[in-house]
Design a protein around this motif. Structure first.
Motif, mmCIF file in Angstrom:
data_model
loop_
_atom_site.group_PDB
_atom_site.id
_atom_site.type_symbol
_atom_site.label_atom_id
_atom_site.label_comp_id
_atom_site.label_asym_id
_atom_site.label_seq_id
_atom_site.Cartn_x
_atom_site.Cartn_y
_atom_site.Cartn_z
ATOM 1 N N ARG A 128 0.838 -1.208 0.000
ATOM 2 C CA ARG A 128 0.000 0.000 0.000
ATOM 3 C C ARG A 128 0.874 1.260 0.000
ATOM 4 N NH1 ARG A 128 -3.890 -2.776 3.633
ATOM 5 N NH2 ARG A 128 -5.861 -2.949 2.501
ATOM 6 N N ASP A 129 1.927 1.246 0.817
ATOM 7 C CA ASP A 129 2.835 2.395 0.846
ATOM 8 C C ASP A 129 3.436 2.651 -0.525
ATOM 9 O OD1 ASP A 129 2.380 2.744 3.531
ATOM 10 O OD2 ASP A 129 4.324 1.977 4.192
ATOM 11 N N ALA A 130 3.848 1.570 -1.195
ATOM 12 C CA ALA A 130 4.475 1.711 -2.513
ATOM 13 C C ALA A 130 3.492 2.269 -3.534
ATOM 14 C CB ALA A 130 5.026 0.366 -2.986
ATOM 15 N N LEU A 131 2.257 1.776 -3.508
ATOM 16 C CA LEU A 131 1.245 2.275 -4.442
ATOM 17 C C LEU A 131 0.943 3.747 -4.171
ATOM 18 C CD1 LEU A 131 -1.220 -0.767 -4.458
ATOM 19 C CD2 LEU A 131 0.403 -0.138 -6.256
ATOM 20 N N ALA A 132 0.847 4.118 -2.896
ATOM 21 C CA ALA A 132 0.595 5.519 -2.552
ATOM 22 C C ALA A 132 1.780 6.396 -2.964
ATOM 23 C CB ALA A 132 0.336 5.644 -1.053
ATOM 24 N N PHE A 133 2.989 5.871 -2.801
ATOM 25 C CA PHE A 133 4.191 6.608 -3.194
ATOM 26 C C PHE A 133 4.162 6.936 -4.679
ATOM 27 C CE2 PHE A 133 8.498 5.962 -5.062
ATOM 28 C CZ PHE A 133 9.109 7.123 -4.592
ATOM 29 N N PHE A 134 3.788 5.948 -5.496
ATOM 30 C CA PHE A 134 3.739 6.151 -6.944
ATOM 31 C C PHE A 134 2.425 6.771 -7.414
ATOM 32 C CE2 PHE A 134 7.087 2.800 -6.972
ATOM 33 C CZ PHE A 134 8.031 3.482 -7.719
ATOM 34 N N LYS A 135 1.470 6.923 -6.506
ATOM 35 C CA LYS A 135 0.153 7.478 -6.840
ATOM 36 C C LYS A 135 -0.552 6.644 -7.916
ATOM 37 C CE LYS A 135 0.482 12.223 -5.226
ATOM 38 N NZ LYS A 135 0.236 13.641 -5.526
ATOM 39 N N VAL A 136 -0.572 5.349 -7.695
ATOM 40 C CA VAL A 136 -1.315 4.432 -8.560
ATOM 41 C C VAL A 136 -2.132 3.504 -7.670
ATOM 42 C CG1 VAL A 136 0.314 4.511 -10.489
ATOM 43 C CG2 VAL A 136 0.641 2.818 -8.673
ATOM 44 N N ALA A 137 -3.151 2.867 -8.250
ATOM 45 C CA ALA A 137 -4.066 2.048 -7.464
ATOM 46 C C ALA A 137 -3.726 0.572 -7.472
ATOM 47 C CB ALA A 137 -5.497 2.245 -7.957
#
Length: 364
Positions: A128-137
């Motif tokens: 989840r952190d990685a997806l939020a970092f890249f701003k993708v779902a």
């Protein structure tokens, strides 16, 4: 933690249907489900399904509950919305548990060190952190946005580790978002380049770094100097932010000052000469493909800014450190710039005159 919102630190692993609150309200009022059904005009079966969380509590039902129970409709709809989100989060967790292997494509340890992924988080939370970092779902969306070859103008012939490259680029975006930039002024940026060139004569970054940043910011250009991530093998990159400001990002790979300055002016050329909407242009460590017109143009621009053509004849005759120093003084640049050019042109071997080159001591 940098890049990690506190709103993502606690997520209950359970979902409470609004029906539980409904049961409490009915108990307080001494009312049965059958009586509620009679008063609202709904079936007892439907009321029971709402209680069990098997039926959605619609806005219309919420209004009927308001008339009968006195509890405002917006309270019922809020309870239903929270329940649906919680259920969806549980479904998402189940999906993400099957996708944690995607993290192997990313430099997770480095992102933890730089504060963008939580160190002690379980795998799903790291995802989840990685997806939020890249701003993708989702990992699939990441592949479309960050790892598709069409997302980049690959300006050098090198093997891209898309995970490392994407992470480095994303950090640059985050750093740039923290800058308060005026609108981009192409003329102002072009006019600033001679003043930036003069900064090459200064050895200590403390003497020139703030001036460089100020000259870029004054023209509406974001400048980010970010330590490279192993595997990205990147010297610099340029792209345009959604705000229509250009971002020049440099890695200070190998820490040679002459390479840093050449890379800066190379990226400046992309800003001034090339189509800003088409690509993220990434510049690696290998030499440019001779067929890549944009890269040749950027290389020529950077080379001629640092050492104009009027010095070509002199360059060809330099055979000593004293001659390199004299030429640099006449040109108004650091001697390392002259040595770097001589080495690049193979006028001298790469091991010659390196004491005239400067290693950058600061840690971006």
């Amino acid at each position: 933690m940098t890049g990690t919102s506190s709103t993502r630190r606690f997520r209950p692993d359970y979902a409470i249907p609004p029906g539980e609150t409904l049961v409490e309200v009915l108990t307080e009022r001494g009312m049965s489900q059958a009586e509620l059904a009679r008063r609202t005009g709904l079936s007892t079966k439907h009321i029971n399904q709402v209680v069990l969380g098997a039926a959605t509590l619609s806005a219309e039902t919420a209004l009927r509950f308001e008339f009968v129970t006195g509890v405002p409709a917006h309270v019922w709809t809020a309870l239903e919305s929270a329940y649906q989100v919680a259920q969806t989060r549980q479904d998402e967790s189940n999906r993400l548990e099957k996708q944690v292997d995607w993290l192997h494509q990313l430099p997770v340890a480095e992102l933890i060190r730089r504060g963008f992924i939580r160190k002690d988080a379980p795998p799903v939370e790291r995802l989840r952190d990685a997806l939020a970092f890249f701003k993708v779902a989702s990992p699939d969306a990441w592949g479309q946005v960050w790892a598709a070859p069409t997302a980049y103008r690959q300006s050098r012939a090198f093997e891209i580790d898309y995970g490392a490259l994407a992470a480095w680029l994303r950090i640059g975006e985050i750093r740039a978002e923290q800058s308060d930039l005026p609108p981009f002024d192409r003329t102002k940026f072009k006019d600033a380049l001679p003043r930036i060139r003069a900064l090459t004569t200064l050895e200590d970054p403390e003497d020139w770094l703030l001036q460089l940043e100020a000259l870029c910011v004054g023209a509406g250009v974001a400048l980010v100097i970010e330590r490279e991530i192993v595997g990205a093998r990147i010297n610099g990159a340029v792209r345009w932010l959604p705000s229509e400001r250009p971002l020049i990002q440099l890695s200070v790979r190998h820490r040679w000052a002459d390479i840093f300055w050449f890379t800066f002016f190379h990226e400046a050329a992309h800003v001034l000469l090339h189509d800003r909407r088409r690509f993220t242009i990434v510049d690696g460590v290998e030499r440019a493909d001779a067929d890549n017109v944009m890269e040749q143009e950027a290389d020529d621009f950077a080379g001629r800014i640092l050492l104009p053509r009027t010095f070509d004849a002199r360059l060809a005759t330099v055979r000593s450190q004293a001659q390199a120093i004299a030429l640099a003084e006449e040109a108004g640049v650091h001697p390392g710039i002259v040595v770097g050019r001589l080495q690049h042109d193979k006028t001298i071997p790469y091991s010659y005159f390196n004491r005239l080159r400067t290693r950058l001591a600061f840690t971006p």
